[in-house]
Design a protein around this motif. Structure first.
Motif, PDB file in Angstrom:
ATOM      1  N   SER A  40       0.816  -1.218   0.000  1.00  0.00           N
ATOM      2  CA  SER A  40       0.000   0.000   0.000  1.00  0.00           C
ATOM      3  C   SER A  40       0.848   1.267   0.000  1.00  0.00           C
ATOM      4  N   PHE A  60      -5.064   6.340  -7.485  1.00  0.00           N
ATOM      5  CA  PHE A  60      -5.950   5.272  -7.039  1.00  0.00           C
ATOM      6  C   PHE A  60      -5.468   4.820  -5.675  1.00  0.00           C
ATOM      7  N   GLY A  61      -6.382   4.757  -4.717  1.00  0.00           N
ATOM      8  CA  GLY A  61      -6.008   4.405  -3.354  1.00  0.00           C
ATOM      9  C   GLY A  61      -6.082   2.925  -3.042  1.00  0.00           C
ATOM     10  N   ASN A  62      -6.741   2.150  -3.899  1.00  0.00           N
ATOM     11  CA  ASN A  62      -6.916   0.722  -3.636  1.00  0.00           C
ATOM     12  C   ASN A  62      -6.423  -0.070  -4.846  1.00  0.00           C
ATOM     13  N   PHE A  63      -5.468  -0.940  -4.615  1.00  0.00           N
ATOM     14  CA  PHE A  63      -4.874  -1.743  -5.683  1.00  0.00           C
ATOM     15  C   PHE A  63      -4.183  -2.941  -5.047  1.00  0.00           C
ATOM     16  N   SER A  64      -3.846  -3.909  -5.872  1.00  0.00           N
ATOM     17  CA  SER A  64      -3.131  -5.093  -5.392  1.00  0.00           C
ATOM     18  C   SER A  64      -2.347  -5.671  -6.561  1.00  0.00           C
ATOM     19  N   ILE A  83      -6.371  -2.671 -10.173  1.00  0.00           N
ATOM     20  CA  ILE A  83      -6.746  -1.363  -9.641  1.00  0.00           C
ATOM     21  C   ILE A  83      -8.257  -1.374  -9.434  1.00  0.00           C
ATOM     22  N   TYR A  84      -8.708  -0.757  -8.341  1.00  0.00           N
ATOM     23  CA  TYR A  84     -10.133  -0.650  -8.041  1.00  0.00           C
ATOM     24  C   TYR A  84     -10.562   0.794  -8.297  1.00  0.00           C
ATOM     25  N   GLN A  86     -13.152   2.488  -8.012  1.00  0.00           N
ATOM     26  CA  GLN A  86     -13.973   3.166  -7.004  1.00  0.00           C
ATOM     27  C   GLN A  86     -13.096   4.002  -6.077  1.00  0.00           C
ATOM     28  N   SER A  87     -11.801   3.678  -6.011  1.00  0.00           N
ATOM     29  CA  SER A  87     -10.879   4.357  -5.097  1.00  0.00           C
ATOM     30  C   SER A  87     -10.199   5.573  -5.714  1.00  0.00           C
ATOM     31  N   THR A 112     -13.098  -3.582 -11.266  1.00  0.00           N
ATOM     32  CA  THR A 112     -11.640  -3.699 -11.335  1.00  0.00           C
ATOM     33  C   THR A 112     -11.114  -3.335 -12.720  1.00  0.00           C
TER      34      THR A 112
END
Length: 194
Positions: A40, A60-64, A83-84, A86-87, A112
């Motif tokens: 993160s 983007f704040g939410n990814f993995s 990447i999500y 929505q973030s 996604t």
């Protein structure tokens, strides 16, 4: 949208900058061989130009993601990234809501954006071009990113990843030509060894 290489490669080895404790930059990718999980602490930034200046900048704040560097053959290395949308974060809440809407990411229906590498080509001791398949809004296209190793130690690694794509290729061309069709990515990707 076409993610064309823009300066250092996709999805991704997205742009890792050395975090405290990473030590000096690695002399080469082979030395940093291993499997890593994206943390993160990474930053996924993007920008879209606008006629007359301004434009849109965001993150983007939410990814993995995970990536594996094959020390014996860099060409066998792999990258997977999600990447999500929505973030998404910009300077304005109104713009964030618009980007999440059905006009752009349609985040409710397509939660996604994914990238899976298909080829990795080393271009310097610390650099590579990553080619792969990007999927957004249900459309999959080939894209390319430039990657530069910026630091590593026994447990952590950092990359700078850059690239660009054409958003019209993914059905997100609303606002053109006032807003550029080209989305530029500047990513600081940090990983922790598995």
């Amino acid at each position: 949208m076409r993610w064309k290489a823009a300066g250092a490669s996709a999805f991704l080895f997205a742009a890792l900058v050395a975090e405290p404790g990473l030590g000096a930059p690695a002399p080469d990718l082979q030395a940093a061989a291993g499997t890593y999980r994206v943390t993160s602490a990474s930053r996924i930034g993007f920008s879209i130009g606008q006629v007359g200046g301004g434009g849109i900048q965001g993150t983007f704040g939410n990814f993995s993601g995970t990536f594996r560097i094959d020390g014996g053959n860099i060409g066998r290395s792999t990258v997977q990234f999600t990447i999500y949308p929505q973030s998404v974060v910009t300077r304005e809440r109104r713009m964030e809501d618009f980007l999440r809407s059905s006009a752009v990411f349609h985040a409710e229906k397509f939660p996604t954006v994914t990238f899976r590498s298909t080829a990795v080509r080393q271009t310097a001791s610390d650099q590579a071009i990553v080619e792969g398949l990007l999927t957004a809004r249900g459309t999959t296209r080939p894209e390319t990113f430039n990657v530069r190793l910026t630091g590593w130690n026994r447990s952590s690694i950092a990359f700078e990843v850059t690239g660009s794509l054409y958003r019209s290729r993914y059905g997100m061309d609303v606002g053109t030509p006032v807003y550029s069709n080209v989305v530029r990515f500047d990513m600081d990707i940090r990983g922790r060894r598995n």
